[in-house]
Enzyme design. Structure first.
Site, PDB file in Angstrom:
ATOM      1  CG  PHE A  37      -2.036   0.988   1.170  1.00 30.56           C
ATOM      2  CD1 PHE A  37      -3.232   0.643   0.579  1.00 30.56           C
ATOM      3  CD2 PHE A  37      -1.895   2.256   1.708  1.00 30.56           C
ATOM      4  CE1 PHE A  37      -4.293   1.547   0.533  1.00 30.56           C
ATOM      5  CE2 PHE A  37      -2.938   3.165   1.661  1.00 30.56           C
ATOM      6  CZ  PHE A  37      -4.141   2.817   1.070  1.00 30.56           C
ATOM      7  N   GLY A  38       0.867   1.994  -1.090  1.00 26.78           N
ATOM      8  CA  GLY A  38       1.730   3.164  -1.236  1.00 26.78           C
ATOM      9  C   GLY A  38       1.036   4.425  -0.784  1.00 26.78           C
TER      10      GLY A  38
ATOM     11  N   GLY B 269       3.134  12.071   5.468  1.00 24.62           N
ATOM     12  CA  GLY B 269       3.125  10.865   6.277  1.00 24.62           C
ATOM     13  C   GLY B 269       1.923  10.914   7.199  1.00 24.62           C
TER      14      GLY B 269
ATOM     15  CD  GLN C 245      21.278  -2.091  32.143  1.00 23.87           C
ATOM     16  OE1 GLN C 245      21.260  -1.563  31.028  1.00 23.87           O
ATOM     17  NE2 GLN C 245      22.258  -1.898  33.003  1.00 23.87           N
ATOM     18  CB  ILE C 246      18.091  -8.661  32.321  1.00 18.61           C
ATOM     19  CG1 ILE C 246      17.155  -7.886  33.253  1.00 18.61           C
ATOM     20  CG2 ILE C 246      18.242 -10.109  32.784  1.00 18.61           C
ATOM     21  CD1 ILE C 246      15.724  -8.351  33.220  1.00 18.61           C
TER      22      ILE C 246
ATOM     23  N   GLY D 180      23.124  -7.854  30.080  1.00 15.28           N
ATOM     24  CA  GLY D 180      24.448  -7.238  30.156  1.00 15.28           C
ATOM     25  C   GLY D 180      25.118  -7.202  28.794  1.00 15.28           C
ATOM     26  N   GLY D 181      26.386  -7.560  28.744  1.00  9.81           N
ATOM     27  CA  GLY D 181      27.133  -7.520  27.492  1.00  9.81           C
ATOM     28  C   GLY D 181      26.550  -8.406  26.417  1.00  9.81           C
TER      29      GLY D 181
ATOM     30  CD  GLU E   5      -0.040   0.339  10.350  1.00 11.79           C
ATOM     31  OE1 GLU E   5      -0.983   1.142  10.261  1.00 11.79           O
ATOM     32  OE2 GLU E   5       0.116  -0.612   9.569  1.00 11.79           O
TER      33      GLU E   5
ATOM     34  CD  GLU F 110       5.407  12.173  19.005  1.00  9.89           C
ATOM     35  OE1 GLU F 110       6.264  12.102  19.905  1.00  9.89           O
ATOM     36  OE2 GLU F 110       5.384  11.377  18.021  1.00  9.89           O
TER      37      GLU F 110
END
Length: 389
Positions: A128-129, A136, A344-345, A347-348, A371, A375
């Site tokens: 759908f264009g 927008g 965060q849980i 970590g790396g 979609e 705002e």
């Protein structure tokens, strides 16, 4: 796990469907997700498998090759897929809501007979264009034009961020275009079917996106594109009203997608918090980690109840515009927050692209943009409360 209330209760068929798609996601989609994300390629073979399962035909009647289910069933499938791969989920969501639904709802008998069989079966995809560089959220600012020349529409313009527009199985793109001007100068917007490969239609290079790498997204250019007059979809001048309805419905499915992403992050965080040991015991025994995951669960539950409520109102013919915006807002924020907390849980390890939570972290931001931005949702909700600013 689907948590229900009396107003959002699922049928046995819906529960079975959700479980079936969940198993497909875990067994087929998840193992390949990192590879396709790295290759930035839509796995057509998986899309065809989804078609064979009937996922693209879920909300359509059997008379057109569909499964005869409802919109809740579609959303359950989208949510189950989004747990492991948002790109695959949005391919289904956009393929149905934007590719098929406008033709099913507004098409002539001839248009339905020509396009629906392959679209509903998942053999082809539709797009759908709508969005343009300057149009927008403000779709009324559309600059793409279509004029009649004998028995043909001649279309000129450009579109941006069009999902499913450049896949090897894309069959057509529905284009919004200005077909005239009213006396006050406002645009008469209509929708026109443009088959893939039509001379003058150029599909640009795929975007280099932050996330959703597997999802097919392209800009489009239309230069002197000619299609038959009969390719007008729906009533001339009703394009604006028609795509607003499509967007309202799409926000419910988009909310289900975001809920699935939030659920996926939750499941990964629970698993890791129970397995990962530090100083002799699992990190889940730390109150901060346990409470963080508890909040993640609360967000998922709230988001799911919101989209289920909006979907139930829609299928029962009740007003649902504000409810769809609440669902979209709530679920998008839940997905972003859960992706952040899950990373965060970990970590790396949460910073490695091969980790599902890292992909969710990259992918989730668009859930607050696509979609209709956050705002726009706030504006719709505020208007429903009686505020006009």
């Amino acid at each position: 796990m689907i948590h229900e209330t009396s107003s959002t209760a699922l049928t046995d068929r819906q529960r079975k469907l959700s479980q079936t798609v969940r198993e497909f996601a875990d067994e087929v989609v998840a193992p390949a997700a990192y590879q396709y994300d790295t290759e930035r390629r839509l796995p057509i073979e998986i899309i065809h498998q989804m078609g064979e399962m009937g996922l693209f035909g879920l909300p359509f009647p059997t008379e057109v090759g569909g499964q005869g289910e409802d919109y809740v069933s579609l959303c359950l499938a989208v949510e189950a897929l989004a747990r492991v791969d948002q790109s695959i989920a949005v391919t289904l969501e956009a393929g149905v809501g934007l590719g098929i639904m406008p033709i099913f709802r507004h098409g002539t008998d001839a248009q339905r007979e020509e396009w629906l069989p392959d679209l509903v079966s998942g053999r082809t995809l539709g797009a759908f264009g709508l969005t343009e560089a300057g149009a927008g959220s403000d779709a009324g600012a559309t600059r793409t034009t279509a004029r009649l020349d004998g028995d043909e529409w001649v279309i000129d313009g450009s579109k941006q961020f069009i999902t499913n527009s450049g896949t090897p199985i894309t069959s057509l793109i529905t284009i919004t275009a200005v077909t005239d001007r009213y006396e006050d100068g406002s645009p008469e917007l209509s929708t026109i079917l443009v088959p893939s490969g039509t001379p003058g239609l150029t599909v640009g290079e795929s975007y280099d996106k932050v996330g959703w790498h597997t999802s097919d997204t392209h800009p489009l250019t239309l230069e002197g594109v000619r299609v038959p007059r009969t390719n007008l979809l729906g009533e001339r001048g009703r394009g604006y009203a028609n795509f607003l309805r499509a967007l309202d419905e799409g926000r419910i499915a988009f909310a289900a997608l975001a809920t699935g992403a939030a659920q996926g992050c939750l499941e990964e965080a629970v698993r890791y918090a129970k397995e990962r040991e530090v100083f002799g015991h699992s990190i889940g025994r730390h109150q901060h980690v346990a409470f963080t995951i508890a909040r993640m669960q609360a967000r998922v539950q709230a988001a799911r109840l919101c989209w289920l409520d909006a979907a139930q109102k829609m299928i029962h013919g009740k007003p649902f515009k504000a409810e769809a915006s609440v669902a979209k807002l709530t679920s998008g924020e839940a997905a972003m927050a859960n992706a952040r907390d899950a990373s965060q849980i970990f970590g790396g390890y949460g910073f490695l692209n091969e980790n599902p939570v890292a992909r969710h972290y990259r992918d989730a931001k668009v859930l607050e943009v696509g979609e209709g931005t956050t705002e726009v949702q706030l504006m719709i909700i505020a208007r429903d409360l009686g505020f006009t600013a």
